[in-house]
Structures are given as structure tokens and as C-alpha cells.
Design a protein around this motif. Structure first.
Motif, PDB file in Angstrom:
ATOM      1  N   LYS A 270       0.828  -1.204   0.000  1.00  0.00           N
ATOM      2  CA  LYS A 270       0.000   0.000   0.000  1.00  0.00           C
ATOM      3  C   LYS A 270       0.862   1.253   0.000  1.00  0.00           C
ATOM      4  CE  LYS A 270      -4.047  -1.710   2.555  1.00  0.00           C
ATOM      5  NZ  LYS A 270      -4.974  -1.344   3.637  1.00  0.00           N
ATOM      6  N   LEU A 271       1.932   1.218   0.781  1.00  0.00           N
ATOM      7  CA  LEU A 271       2.833   2.369   0.853  1.00  0.00           C
ATOM      8  C   LEU A 271       3.458   2.649  -0.516  1.00  0.00           C
ATOM      9  CD1 LEU A 271       4.162   4.450   2.758  1.00  0.00           C
ATOM     10  CD2 LEU A 271       5.993   2.776   3.150  1.00  0.00           C
ATOM     11  N   ALA A 272       3.855   1.588  -1.210  1.00  0.00           N
ATOM     12  CA  ALA A 272       4.490   1.741  -2.520  1.00  0.00           C
ATOM     13  C   ALA A 272       3.533   2.311  -3.557  1.00  0.00           C
ATOM     14  CB  ALA A 272       5.032   0.388  -2.990  1.00  0.00           C
ATOM     15  N   SER A 305       2.796  12.729   2.941  1.00  0.00           N
ATOM     16  CA  SER A 305       3.292  14.109   2.956  1.00  0.00           C
ATOM     17  C   SER A 305       4.525  14.217   2.061  1.00  0.00           C
ATOM     18  CB  SER A 305       3.662  14.511   4.386  1.00  0.00           C
ATOM     19  OG  SER A 305       4.784  13.738   4.824  1.00  0.00           O
ATOM     20  N   ILE A 306       4.935  15.425   1.797  1.00  0.00           N
ATOM     21  CA  ILE A 306       6.170  15.643   1.028  1.00  0.00           C
ATOM     22  C   ILE A 306       7.339  14.988   1.750  1.00  0.00           C
ATOM     23  CG2 ILE A 306       7.795  17.411   0.237  1.00  0.00           C
ATOM     24  CD1 ILE A 306       5.357  19.282  -0.107  1.00  0.00           C
ATOM     25  N   GLU A 307       7.312  15.067   3.073  1.00  0.00           N
ATOM     26  CA  GLU A 307       8.393  14.463   3.876  1.00  0.00           C
ATOM     27  C   GLU A 307       8.380  12.933   3.727  1.00  0.00           C
ATOM     28  OE1 GLU A 307       6.222  16.753   5.010  1.00  0.00           O
ATOM     29  OE2 GLU A 307       7.645  18.445   5.079  1.00  0.00           O
ATOM     30  N   ASP A 308       7.177  12.346   3.700  1.00  0.00           N
ATOM     31  CA  ASP A 308       7.074  10.890   3.520  1.00  0.00           C
ATOM     32  C   ASP A 308       7.677  10.468   2.183  1.00  0.00           C
ATOM     33  OD1 ASP A 308       5.695  10.496   5.937  1.00  0.00           O
ATOM     34  OD2 ASP A 308       3.728  10.759   4.983  1.00  0.00           O
ATOM     35  N   SER A 310       9.859  12.067   0.367  1.00  0.00           N
ATOM     36  CA  SER A 310      11.309  12.275   0.386  1.00  0.00           C
ATOM     37  C   SER A 310      12.020  11.168   1.158  1.00  0.00           C
ATOM     38  CB  SER A 310      11.639  13.626   1.023  1.00  0.00           C
ATOM     39  OG  SER A 310      11.111  14.677   0.258  1.00  0.00           O
ATOM     40  N   ARG A 311      11.413  10.740   2.247  1.00  0.00           N
ATOM     41  CA  ARG A 311      12.032   9.678   3.049  1.00  0.00           C
ATOM     42  C   ARG A 311      12.106   8.369   2.269  1.00  0.00           C
ATOM     43  NH1 ARG A 311       9.633   7.261   8.723  1.00  0.00           N
ATOM     44  NH2 ARG A 311      11.193   5.581   8.974  1.00  0.00           N
ATOM     45  N   LEU A 312      11.024   8.046   1.575  1.00  0.00           N
ATOM     46  CA  LEU A 312      11.033   6.823   0.756  1.00  0.00           C
ATOM     47  C   LEU A 312      12.104   6.902  -0.328  1.00  0.00           C
ATOM     48  CD1 LEU A 312       7.219   6.111   0.354  1.00  0.00           C
ATOM     49  CD2 LEU A 312       8.909   4.511   1.273  1.00  0.00           C
ATOM     50  N   GLU A 313      12.202   8.047  -0.958  1.00  0.00           N
ATOM     51  CA  GLU A 313      13.158   8.194  -2.065  1.00  0.00           C
ATOM     52  C   GLU A 313      14.601   8.249  -1.560  1.00  0.00           C
ATOM     53  OE1 GLU A 313      11.759  11.466  -4.406  1.00  0.00           O
ATOM     54  OE2 GLU A 313       9.935  10.391  -5.002  1.00  0.00           O
ATOM     55  N   ALA A 314      14.774   8.591  -0.294  1.00  0.00           N
ATOM     56  CA  ALA A 314      16.122   8.578   0.282  1.00  0.00           C
ATOM     57  C   ALA A 314      16.589   7.142   0.549  1.00  0.00           C
ATOM     58  CB  ALA A 314      16.140   9.383   1.585  1.00  0.00           C
ATOM     59  N   ILE A 315      15.624   6.249   0.739  1.00  0.00           N
ATOM     60  CA  ILE A 315      15.986   4.836   0.955  1.00  0.00           C
ATOM     61  C   ILE A 315      16.536   4.237  -0.335  1.00  0.00           C
ATOM     62  CG2 ILE A 315      15.069   2.531   1.486  1.00  0.00           C
ATOM     63  CD1 ILE A 315      12.967   3.925   3.285  1.00  0.00           C
ATOM     64  N   ILE A 316      15.900   4.576  -1.458  1.00  0.00           N
ATOM     65  CA  ILE A 316      16.340   4.075  -2.765  1.00  0.00           C
ATOM     66  C   ILE A 316      16.520   5.292  -3.679  1.00  0.00           C
ATOM     67  CG2 ILE A 316      15.890   2.379  -4.594  1.00  0.00           C
ATOM     68  CD1 ILE A 316      13.719   1.182  -2.788  1.00  0.00           C
ATOM     69  N   PRO A 317      17.634   6.003  -3.557  1.00  0.00           N
ATOM     70  CA  PRO A 317      17.827   7.232  -4.330  1.00  0.00           C
ATOM     71  C   PRO A 317      17.905   6.958  -5.834  1.00  0.00           C
ATOM     72  CG  PRO A 317      19.449   7.029  -2.554  1.00  0.00           C
ATOM     73  CD  PRO A 317      18.774   5.707  -2.691  1.00  0.00           C
TER      74      PRO A 317
END
Length: 334
Positions: A270-272, A305-308, A310-317
Motif C-alpha cells: 500500500k505504501l508503494a 506528505s512531502i516528507e514521507d 522524500s524519506r522513501l526516495e532517500a531509501i532508494i535514491p
């Protein structure tokens, strides 16, 4: 029908639910199983349940089966054709028995032949969204799109799109006839369209983006922990993401995404999917089971959120090597 949010796909007038249903796995493809065993009754029940939940945007292709997928959809939507939005694809040359799908063909004559065949298989007189499945490198894209444009003028197709193409091809095609959508594999584990500027091109031209395999071919579900978990006759065995050392590197990244999902108390899948929607795109996760369909559609209610994001994309840049989306990328026009 539920109040699943409706969004504009591109700028040519097509409105679709914020999440669609990829139907490929319901019949398999070219004799190969896709995501395990298929069951026609369960597949049709999945399409019906999707409709009940507001998910009336179905994605298929003549290659799936071949032809059986379009025929299955025809059966499932019988009597309610005008309440569904059907997207199908053409481009792999086949005869009417489904033989010979080794090369792409975007010639004017084949476009017409493929469209008429899909109309018959879908038992309809129009296709809502018609994609070129893969670029034919021996035929100028302008010729292919001109033929697709004629189908629009004849009322047989309402909107057109391309699949797995790069920015230059998109620009050339769009000059001939406005594209409504481009479809490419896209997920937390596959972001090449961002790296190469394709999404920026689409935004500039007002073309929508449809993300197939937003769960990374099922990888992001977290249910596959070893390459051996994939049946020997499943096509994913041949995908680089699921092979050798790369698979285990991806599992490490997935475990970090899983931590965030647990914090938010949502399934990782769901998150993805919610991430794709938050990016402003339309995901079409594929499933043939009611249970997973309900789970996927519920992802549309999750607001990140925008922060959420960004956090996901920081895991897999961007630029992280997760394995090519196909064993042979020659049919992908980058």
C-alpha cells in the motif's frame, strides 16, 4: 460505484480513477505463467469487485494470452461496456492464431489489422485508450501514430498513447497526434523515467503517465524472500531484479521500506502504491485475486506528505542499481 478519486489523465479529456487494474496476470502471456496460476472465475470476480470499488480502468494487451486477456475482459464487462475505461496495446506482430510475436510492427497496415482484432476480442466498437506496446524501430513513429490518429477519426479509438518510449520519440509522436498517456514500468525500485527526464517531458507536453508494475513485479509485496520462491515457469525468473546477488541487495532496501510501512501501520504494498499516486501518476497494479485487489485500491486513500515521499526516495535514491526491468532491454526505447 464508490467515490474513488477521479483524475485527469493527460490533457486531452480522459478522466480515470486514481488507480487502475492491470489484467496481464489473469491469462499469462505467450504460454508463460505470470505471477502464478490463473483462474478465470476468480479473475472475473476481481474485475467485478474492482468495479464495485470504483476501479473501472482496465489495462490489457493483445499480447496477453495472446488474445485471451481481451476476451476475458469482454466476458467480465458484458452488458456494462460503457461503464468501463478499457486500455489495450498492440505492436508485437502476430497472426490471428497468436503465432509469430517475435518482432514489433508499427506499420500503418498492421495498426489497422491489430485494432480491428482487438475490437473483436473485446466485443466492442471502440477502445478508450490505445497504446503502441513497443516502438517498431523499422517504422517511423510518425507513420504509426498517423495510423492511430485515423482510428480516432473513425471513432474506433478515443485516445492514444505509447509504452516504454523515450523523450525524443514522445515529442515526435505528439506532433502528429496529441498523446493522452505514456505507460512504463515505474516503482520505488524502477525510476529510469525520472533519471532520463521522460516524466519532465510528459509534464511539459501535458501527457499523463501510467505506472505499470508499481509493486516491482510483486517484489515490493515482500512475499518473495529468495529467488527460489518464484516458480520455475514464472517469467520473473528471467528478470535481473530477481537474480543472484542483485536480489539480496534489493531485499536489504526493501527491509528499510518495510520499517517505514510498519511505522505507518500499513502494508508495504500500500505504501508503494500510495507513493506513485503522491507523485501525481496513475498506477495500474496487476492482480487476479479479489483479496489483493481490495488491498491495492485501499492504497488510494493513503495520503503521504512531502516528507514521507522524500524519506522513501532517500531509501532508494535515483541511480540506485536494482536490476534492469527486462533481461533484454532492446525493445525499450530510451
Amino acid at each position: 460505484m464508490s467515490n474513488l478519486k477521479q483524475v485527469k489523465l493527460g490533457s486531452q479529456g480522459l478522466t480515470v480513477p486514481s488507480i487502475g487494474l492491470g489484467c496481464m496476470g489473469m491469462t499469462g502471456m505467450m504460454g508463460m505463467k505470470v505471477y502464478g496460476e490463473s483462474n478465470e472465475k476468480e479473475a472475473i470476480a476481481t474485475i467485478h469487485r474492482s468495479f464495485e470499488l470504483g476501479g473501472n480502468f482496465l489495462d490489457t494487451a493483445d499480447l496477453y494470452g495472446p488474445f485471451k486477456n481481451e476476451q476475458l475482459i469482454s466476458q467480465a464487462i458484458d452488458g456494462k461496456r460503457n461503464q468501463y475505461i478499457i486500455a489495450t496495446k498492440f505492436g508485437f506482430e502476430m497472426d490471428d492464431n497468436g503465432n509469430g510475436a517475435g518482432r514489433t510492427n508499427g506499420s500503418k497496415n498492421y495498426v489497422k489489422k491489430a485494432a480491428e482484432r482487438s475490437l473483436r476480442n473485446l466485443n466492442t466498437d471502440y477502445i478508450d485508450l490505445y497504446y503502441l506496446h513497443r516502438l517498431d524501430r523499422d517504422t517511423p513513429v510518425e507513420e504509426t501514430v498517423e495510423a492511430m490518429s485515423e482510428l480516432v477519426k473513425e471513432g474506433k479509438v478515443r485516445y492514444i498513447g505509447l509504452s516504454e518510449v523515450g523523450s525524443e520519440t514522445i515529442r515526435r509522436a505528439h506532433k502528429v497526434h496529441p498523446l493522452t498517456a505514456v505507460q512504463t514500468e515505474y516503482s520505488l525500485f524502477e525510476r529510469q523515467v525520472e533519471e532520463l527526464g521522460v516524466l519532465q517531458t510528459l509534464k511539459e507536453l501535458g501527457i499523463g503517465f501510467v505506472a505499470y508494475s508499481p509493486l516491482g513485479r510483486g517484489f515490493i509485496s515482500g512475499e518473495i524472500q529468495h529467488p527460489e520462491d518464484i516458480p520455475a515457469d514464472d517469467f520473473r525468473r528471467y528478470l535481473p531484479r530477481f537474480q543472484g546477488e542483485q536480489f539480496y541487495k534489493n531485499i536489504e532496501l526493501l527491509n528499510e521500506v518495510k520499517k517505514m510501512a510498519q511505522e505507518k501501520q500499513v502494508a508495504i504494498s500500500k505504501l508503494a502504491i500510495a507513493w506513485v499516486i503522491a507523485k501525481g501518476h496513475v498506477p495500474i497494479p496487476g492482480t487476479k485475486r479479489v483479496k489483493y485487489l481490495e488491498q491495492n485500491i485501499s492504497a488510494a486513500t493513503i495520503e503521504l506528505s512531502i516528507e514521507d515521499v522524500s524519506r522513501l526516495e532517500a531509501i532508494i535514491p535515483l541511480g540506485t542499481q536494482t536490476g534492469d526491468r527486462y533481461a533484454d532491454m532492446k525493445d525499450v526505447n530510451l
